[in-house]
Design an enzyme around this catalytic site. Structure first.
Site, mmCIF file in Angstrom:
data_model
loop_
_atom_site.group_PDB
_atom_site.id
_atom_site.type_symbol
_atom_site.label_atom_id
_atom_site.label_comp_id
_atom_site.label_asym_id
_atom_site.label_seq_id
_atom_site.Cartn_x
_atom_site.Cartn_y
_atom_site.Cartn_z
ATOM 1 N N SER A 17 -5.466 6.137 6.400
ATOM 2 C CA SER A 17 -5.156 6.741 7.698
ATOM 3 C C SER A 17 -3.712 7.220 7.816
ATOM 4 C CB SER A 17 -5.438 5.739 8.815
ATOM 5 O OG SER A 17 -4.476 4.711 8.813
ATOM 6 N N LYS A 67 0.277 2.500 12.298
ATOM 7 C CA LYS A 67 0.239 3.858 12.837
ATOM 8 C C LYS A 67 1.666 4.324 13.132
ATOM 9 C CE LYS A 67 -4.324 3.842 13.106
ATOM 10 N NZ LYS A 67 -5.139 4.611 12.143
#
Length: 312
Positions: free
Chosen positions: A73, A149
């Site tokens: 990701s 993230k």
């Protein structure tokens, strides 16, 4: 004349003088000294192990922790199986996440789907050893609930995608995002969110393979994450050496003005959680960064020994 040929300082022969030990006696004494040293070293090993464990526990809890990345990701910034070092020290001094930081945080609530088959039980004894090593940070946890993230907006900011030019905007300023995965658009999901104070809005760099804040817009906090759930700031990629780099990208957000604190959340589009791909995860250095940079080479040699998995 009587001392000629005798080494300097050697005792003179005479009544009452002990004779020098022979070769066999010297060898016996040397073996005795060697055995004594070996026994002393064996006694020191438990002490050294205890000290090493305590140091590892203190590092993991208060200073720096290594995480292994099992998902894509954050590609191409962070690749699968990269080891990142997470600064856990500066939050103790009141440091808060900033735009452009890469952060590791606890699962805010079912962001990670636990649909994998349960692992087989380890034999008695092995299980307890693994639990102990996991506790001190020498083994990754089998049930880690951490994600990684990039922070794109902080409390008071209004983040929107996408503008007329197709770019992500924060407080009306369009962003050029050099860290995006090649070929990815800033987002294929339209949204507009005003971030509440004390929370952050996070996106993965691999936008097409990241189940991030965009997939939780219809929830109470509009996909934002509490700052209290942030474990630390990922500072550098420590391993492999060829991937070494700093991870923050604050220059991208340099032109973004401060948001309006305390405003009500802006109305935006709501999206249900769709089927997600779980494989989707130069200023002066801070005191913690100094420790990280000094220890990055040594910690890299341990490779996977002190690593925890973070997923998305």
């Amino acid at each position: 004349m009587g001392s000629r040929g005798r080494p300097s300082g050697a005792p003179a022969d005479g009544p009452g003088t002990a004779p020098l030990p022979g070769r066999a006696e010297r060898r016996r004494l040397a073996r005795k000294v060697k055995r004594r040293r070996q026994r002393s070293a064996l006694r020191e090993i438990p002490v050294l192990i205890t000290v090493a464990v305590l140091i590892a526990l203190v590092l993991k809890t208060f200073l720096v922790q290594a995480f292994v990345i099992p998902s894509g990701s954050m590609e191409q910034t962070i690749r699968i199986e990269d080891r990142v070092l997470v600064d856990k020290l500066t939050p103790w001094f009141g440091s808060r996440p900033q735009r452009g930081d890469v952060v590791v945080f606890k699962d805010p609530g079912n962001w990670l789907q636990q649909d994998a088959a349960p692992a087989a039980e380890d034999p008695i004894g092995v299980k307890q050893v693994k639990q102990a090593l996991t506790f001190i940070g020498l083994l990754p946890s089998a049930d880690d609930r951490d994600l990684i993230k990039r922070v794109v907006a902080v409390g008071g900011d209004t983040v929107r995608c996408c503008g007329e030019d197709g770019r992500l905007t924060v407080n009306g300023v369009p962003l050029d995002e050099p860290y995006l995965h090649p070929g990815n658009k800033p987002s294929t999901i339209p949204f507009e969110v005003q971030v509440p104070e004390g929370r952050i809005f996070v996106l993965g760099d691999h936008r097409s393979d990241s189940a991030d804040s965009r997939f939780h817009l219809d929830e109470k906090d509009r996909g934002t994450v509490s700052e209290e759930q942030v474990v630390g700031r990922a500072v550098v990629i420590a391993w492999p050496v060829g991937h070494w780099r700093r991870l923050e990208e604050r220059e991208t957000f340099a032109a973004v003005p401060d948001g309006l604190a305390g405003s009500e959340p802006a109305l935006g589009l709501s999206h249900s959680v769709s089927q997600r791909n779980l494989n989707g995860l130069p200023g002066l250095p801070t005191p913690a960064e100094l420790l990280l940079v000094m220890g990055v080479v040594g910690l890299s040699l341990f490779r996977g020994r002190r690593s925890h998995g973070v997923r998305s």
